[in-house]
Design a protein around this motif. Structure first.
Motif, PDB file in Angstrom:
ATOM      1  N   ASP A 196       0.863  -1.177   0.000  1.00  0.00           N
ATOM      2  CA  ASP A 196       0.000   0.000   0.000  1.00  0.00           C
ATOM      3  C   ASP A 196       0.903   1.232   0.000  1.00  0.00           C
ATOM      4  O   ASP A 196       1.586   1.501   0.993  1.00  0.00           O
ATOM      5  N   PRO A 197       0.944   1.984  -1.105  1.00  0.00           N
ATOM      6  CA  PRO A 197       1.855   3.131  -1.183  1.00  0.00           C
ATOM      7  C   PRO A 197       1.542   4.225  -0.164  1.00  0.00           C
ATOM      8  O   PRO A 197       2.390   5.069   0.118  1.00  0.00           O
ATOM      9  N   GLU A 198       0.342   4.182   0.394  1.00  0.00           N
ATOM     10  CA  GLU A 198      -0.035   5.202   1.371  1.00  0.00           C
ATOM     11  C   GLU A 198       0.372   4.820   2.793  1.00  0.00           C
ATOM     12  O   GLU A 198       0.192   5.607   3.721  1.00  0.00           O
ATOM     13  N   LYS A 199       0.924   3.619   2.956  1.00  0.00           N
ATOM     14  CA  LYS A 199       1.350   3.180   4.288  1.00  0.00           C
ATOM     15  C   LYS A 199       2.768   2.616   4.228  1.00  0.00           C
ATOM     16  O   LYS A 199       3.006   1.439   4.528  1.00  0.00           O
ATOM     17  N   PRO A 200       3.741   3.438   3.827  1.00  0.00           N
ATOM     18  CA  PRO A 200       5.123   2.954   3.684  1.00  0.00           C
ATOM     19  C   PRO A 200       5.719   2.452   4.992  1.00  0.00           C
ATOM     20  O   PRO A 200       6.662   1.653   4.985  1.00  0.00           O
ATOM     21  N   GLN A 201       5.164   2.905   6.122  1.00  0.00           N
ATOM     22  CA  GLN A 201       5.692   2.490   7.421  1.00  0.00           C
ATOM     23  C   GLN A 201       5.449   1.003   7.699  1.00  0.00           C
ATOM     24  O   GLN A 201       6.047   0.427   8.613  1.00  0.00           O
ATOM     25  N   ASN A 202       4.583   0.390   6.918  1.00  0.00           N
ATOM     26  CA  ASN A 202       4.263  -1.026   7.135  1.00  0.00           C
ATOM     27  C   ASN A 202       5.233  -1.977   6.436  1.00  0.00           C
ATOM     28  O   ASN A 202       5.086  -3.192   6.550  1.00  0.00           O
ATOM     29  N   TYR A 203       6.217  -1.413   5.718  1.00  0.00           N
ATOM     30  CA  TYR A 203       7.095  -2.250   4.912  1.00  0.00           C
ATOM     31  C   TYR A 203       8.553  -1.852   5.108  1.00  0.00           C
ATOM     32  O   TYR A 203       8.855  -0.753   5.565  1.00  0.00           O
ATOM     33  N   ILE A 204       9.441  -2.780   4.742  1.00  0.00           N
ATOM     34  CA  ILE A 204      10.868  -2.492   4.768  1.00  0.00           C
ATOM     35  C   ILE A 204      11.400  -2.580   3.343  1.00  0.00           C
ATOM     36  O   ILE A 204      10.738  -3.097   2.449  1.00  0.00           O
ATOM     37  N   GLY A 205      12.608  -2.077   3.136  1.00  0.00           N
ATOM     38  CA  GLY A 205      13.208  -2.143   1.811  1.00  0.00           C
ATOM     39  C   GLY A 205      13.082  -0.837   1.056  1.00  0.00           C
ATOM     40  O   GLY A 205      12.342   0.073   1.445  1.00  0.00           O
ATOM     41  N   GLU A 206      13.821  -0.767  -0.041  1.00  0.00           N
ATOM     42  CA  GLU A 206      13.868   0.453  -0.841  1.00  0.00           C
ATOM     43  C   GLU A 206      12.727   0.482  -1.861  1.00  0.00           C
ATOM     44  O   GLU A 206      12.354  -0.542  -2.430  1.00  0.00           O
ATOM     45  N   GLU A 207      12.219   1.676  -2.093  1.00  0.00           N
ATOM     46  CA  GLU A 207      11.089   1.838  -3.003  1.00  0.00           C
ATOM     47  C   GLU A 207      11.422   1.340  -4.407  1.00  0.00           C
ATOM     48  O   GLU A 207      10.580   0.727  -5.077  1.00  0.00           O
ATOM     49  N   ALA A 208      12.656   1.574  -4.851  1.00  0.00           N
ATOM     50  CA  ALA A 208      13.054   1.123  -6.190  1.00  0.00           C
ATOM     51  C   ALA A 208      12.976  -0.399  -6.299  1.00  0.00           C
ATOM     52  O   ALA A 208      12.550  -0.940  -7.332  1.00  0.00           O
ATOM     53  N   ASP A 209      13.380  -1.096  -5.226  1.00  0.00           N
ATOM     54  CA  ASP A 209      13.313  -2.560  -5.230  1.00  0.00           C
ATOM     55  C   ASP A 209      11.868  -3.042  -5.272  1.00  0.00           C
ATOM     56  O   ASP A 209      11.542  -4.037  -5.936  1.00  0.00           O
ATOM     57  N   TRP A 210      11.003  -2.359  -4.547  1.00  0.00           N
ATOM     58  CA  TRP A 210       9.589  -2.729  -4.555  1.00  0.00           C
ATOM     59  C   TRP A 210       9.003  -2.602  -5.963  1.00  0.00           C
ATOM     60  O   TRP A 210       8.241  -3.462  -6.414  1.00  0.00           O
ATOM     61  N   LYS A 211       9.357  -1.537  -6.648  1.00  0.00           N
ATOM     62  CA  LYS A 211       8.830  -1.334  -7.999  1.00  0.00           C
ATOM     63  C   LYS A 211       9.307  -2.437  -8.937  1.00  0.00           C
ATOM     64  O   LYS A 211       8.537  -2.955  -9.760  1.00  0.00           O
ATOM     65  N   ILE A 212      10.589  -2.809  -8.808  1.00  0.00           N
ATOM     66  CA  ILE A 212      11.130  -3.881  -9.653  1.00  0.00           C
ATOM     67  C   ILE A 212      10.419  -5.203  -9.359  1.00  0.00           C
ATOM     68  O   ILE A 212      10.003  -5.930 -10.270  1.00  0.00           O
TER      69      ILE A 212
END
Length: 225
Positions: A5-21
């Protein structure tokens, strides 16, 4: 397809670029294999997106079983590296894979959807031999030995109960086959076959019955006859 959920980044770990890939990779897999997956925002794991295999239970509710998860984050946190063909250290991508998901949940769903009436190869007890009277026990033992030679799971029910009661007992326990033995069967080298569905197949030569059951067993057939 369980994405973050892009509106709740606090719920996840890791870099945004990696998530997109990672999410792009799963979309490509979905398209290439024509999986027909549906994107579910906010259902990703802490460390990455995933493909969840959803099945409906006997009540029509969605249940997650298998899952494949793409994880760029944890290898970095653990400092995992490998050396590539050029001698350079690279960080691997981790795949979390559970083909059956939770084993207990898988078995529970299997039992629920089959009502315990497993196919022959999976049934804990595959054959119940029911001698009508005590004088038929010797032949019943011979039938059992021949079935055991084929590694078929079998037992003799010679309890001091009526034949119908023993048939009901086998049906209640979802035993695929009941082999009834009386005077005629002993005399002709036969067994009378009944299925757990209640269908009465009738008297058949023992060798033919063993061949039929063994074939259903070895081929993992879903039907009984």
């Amino acid at each position: 397809l369980s994405f973050k959920d892009p509106e709740k980044p606090q719920n996840y770990i890791g870099e945004e670029a990696d998530w997109k890939i990672a999410q792009r990779m799963l979309l490509d897999v979905n398209d290439e294999l024509n999986l027909g997956g549906k994107v579910m925002i906010g259902e990703a794991a802490l460390y990455g997106p995933k493909i969840d295999i959803m099945l409906k239970d006997a009540l029509g509710n969605d249940r997650q079983l298998g899952t494949v998860q793409v994880d760029f984050a944890m290898p970095k946190r653990f400092g995992l590296v490998y050396t590539d063909k050029d001698g350079q250290e690279k960080t691997p991508v981790m795949l979390h894979r559970a083909i059956l998901g939770s084993y207990g949940r898988f078995i529970a769903n299997l039992m629920e959807n089959t009502g315990g009436a497993f196919p022959v190869w999976l049934a804990p007890l595959q054959v119940s031999i029911i001698p009508i009277g005590e004088k038929h026990n010797e032949y019943a033992e011979k039938v059992k030995e021949k079935l055991l030679e084929k590694q078929i799971r079998v037992e003799i029910n010679d309890k001091a109960e009526t034949m119908q009661a023993r048939i009901r007992d086998a049906q209640n326990h979802k035993v695929p086959y009941m082999l009834i033995i009386g005077d005629r069967e002993v005399e002709n080298g036969q067994v009378s076959v009944r299925l757990r569905s209640g269908e009465n197949i009738g008297a058949i030569k023992l060798e033919e019955v063993i061949e039929k059951i063994n074939s259903k067993y070895l081929t993992k057939a879903l039907d009984l006859w």
